[in-house]
Design an enzyme around this catalytic site. Sequence first.
Site, mmCIF file in Angstrom:
data_model
loop_
_atom_site.group_PDB
_atom_site.id
_atom_site.type_symbol
_atom_site.label_atom_id
_atom_site.label_comp_id
_atom_site.label_asym_id
_atom_site.label_seq_id
_atom_site.Cartn_x
_atom_site.Cartn_y
_atom_site.Cartn_z
ATOM 1 N N SER A 1 -10.258 -0.503 7.027
ATOM 2 C CA SER A 1 -9.706 -0.409 5.674
ATOM 3 C C SER A 1 -9.012 -1.654 5.132
ATOM 4 O O SER A 1 -8.607 -1.666 3.972
ATOM 5 C CB SER A 1 -8.739 0.766 5.593
ATOM 6 O OG SER A 1 -9.467 1.946 5.486
ATOM 7 N N LYS B 1 0.857 -1.193 0.000
ATOM 8 C CA LYS B 1 0.000 0.000 0.000
ATOM 9 C C LYS B 1 0.887 1.234 0.000
ATOM 10 O O LYS B 1 1.930 1.252 0.687
ATOM 11 C CB LYS B 1 -0.909 -0.042 1.238
ATOM 12 C CG LYS B 1 -1.927 1.084 1.321
ATOM 13 C CD LYS B 1 -2.881 0.889 2.501
ATOM 14 C CE LYS B 1 -3.907 2.011 2.597
ATOM 15 N NZ LYS B 1 -4.880 1.810 3.696
ATOM 16 N N SER C 1 -9.901 1.982 2.872
ATOM 17 C CA SER C 1 -9.024 2.773 2.030
ATOM 18 C C SER C 1 -7.993 1.932 1.281
ATOM 19 O O SER C 1 -7.371 2.404 0.352
ATOM 20 C CB SER C 1 -8.277 3.788 2.896
ATOM 21 O OG SER C 1 -7.426 3.101 3.815
HETATM 22 N N1 GLN Z 1 -13.426 4.272 6.452
HETATM 23 C C1 GLN Z 1 -12.810 4.705 7.653
HETATM 24 C C2 GLN Z 1 -12.396 6.143 7.503
HETATM 25 O O1 GLN Z 1 -12.666 6.706 6.508
HETATM 26 C C3 GLN Z 1 -11.644 3.843 7.982
HETATM 27 C C4 GLN Z 1 -10.479 4.095 7.128
HETATM 28 C C5 GLN Z 1 -9.296 3.234 7.477
HETATM 29 O O2 GLN Z 1 -9.437 2.185 8.112
HETATM 30 N N2 GLN Z 1 -8.111 3.682 7.084
HETATM 31 O O3 GLN Z 1 -11.816 6.712 8.359
#
Ligand code: GLN
Length: 484
Positions: free
Chosen positions: A175, A76, A151
């Site tokens: 995410s 990532k 994400s």
């Molecule tokens: N969807 C959540 C957010 O927008 C979690 C994102 C994540 O786990 N990086 O914060």
Amino acid sequence: MHNLTIAEISKKLQEKEFSSKEITQHFLDRIKRLDGTYNSFITLTEQEALAQAEAADKRLATGDAPTMCGVPIAHKDIFCTQGVKTTCGSRMLENFIAPYDATIVSNYKTAGAVTLGKTNMDEFAMGSSNETSYFGSVKNPWDVECVPGGSSGGSAACVAAQLAPAASATDTGGSIRQPASLCGLTGLKPTYGRVSRWGMIAFASSLDQAGTLTKTAEDSAIMLNVMASYDAKDSTCVNEPIPDYTATLNDSIKGLTIGVPKEYFGEGLHPGTELAVKNAIETYEKLGAKIKEISLPHSSLSVPAYYVIAPAECSANLSRFDGVRYGHRCEDPKNLEDLYMRSRGEGFGPEVKRRILVGTYALSAGYYDAYYSKAQKVRRLIKQDFVDAFKDVDVILGPTSPSPAFKFGAKGDDPVAMYLEDIYTIATNLAGLPGMSIPCGLVEDKPVGLQLIGNFFAEGKLLNVAHQFQLATDFHTLRAKVDE
Ligand code: GLN
């Protein structure tokens, strides 16, 4: 070759059925040929990958190479990679070349793994659909009109389209697990502190944790063996013994108690997802596990608490991007204030700005007690729910996401609808517990995931429970149709 799991690739490399260079080239060619459709990579590290593969082949020739030696994977783009662009999905870091490797990246290098490239992601890991990346949205290989989840959408899409056998990812509120669910993969978010966060660009430091997106639980175990390490450079990394996570995969789960929280089956859960999860419960019963209904009474408070704590921490973490030290700098600033304002205004996208505003407000004098300190107290209650539940059960089971992958733009105008995507995953991060998502069925021809939550540092148990499900079912072997 691209159908293979890490375990299979490793065996074939050791048996000299093909070389690391051959399989690395195979994946590089696939990415170049097919990723135009998915946009799952931001940077391809072709030269580095081939050099790493050559070195791995030399090590393999000695007959004494570790399991991941020569296996290609993707990282990532939140993990710093020395000499390689590390963007975090943001214009702010569009041209940032990291001067060092994140600890997890160097752990994989030490193990001989090959890095194919850096995967696309929501900007600074804020999002649940991969629509907030400065480098464009990522398409779900199961249906390119749908989101892959976020994400870590690039990491999920590249594995689902078989452009890489596996990828690293991060999970602050879901995410890893949510994109795993939406793309038909196995996702593992370890206990907070199990894996070093050093060199992983910070979003919300008390919640962020690195993990994996793979085709199987066995592959997650192989990757966690490499990824987990005690690291003095991360003061929140916990010095707990690291077992061999592959050694307990085949333990029997007869007599194991699985808790099913009643709060995870309420309004908002798609009936198809609910049915798939209920069928999975029956599978576990057949495998000899005992099912026990439990209650996590503060579940409904997890999204509101998270959306105070995560923005508060992000507003502090992202203050370092000021146009002075590194990252985007505006043209011809008139003075220092103009430099700060325009550099940040141009460098960050709308979702990141929304979080910084909310977080700065929640931390400001006069509001701190009303919001941040209150949210921390709620967090404590949420954690206590889990501590109490784990007195009676070994593992907790529920859905990962409320529904299968949704269409692009479907939740774009409604941040709250988007935030509710993580309603089942966020509590795990607030508590610091390990969680997994594994495929448990198809709904509207798209995959849905089953979430498993373990006790602190019980990744071995979690992987064992996931692996036993995968031995009994074949949902994890279903693949998206890729236009070759
Ligand atoms: N969807 C959540 C957010 O927008 C979690 C994102 C994540 O786990 N990086 O914060």
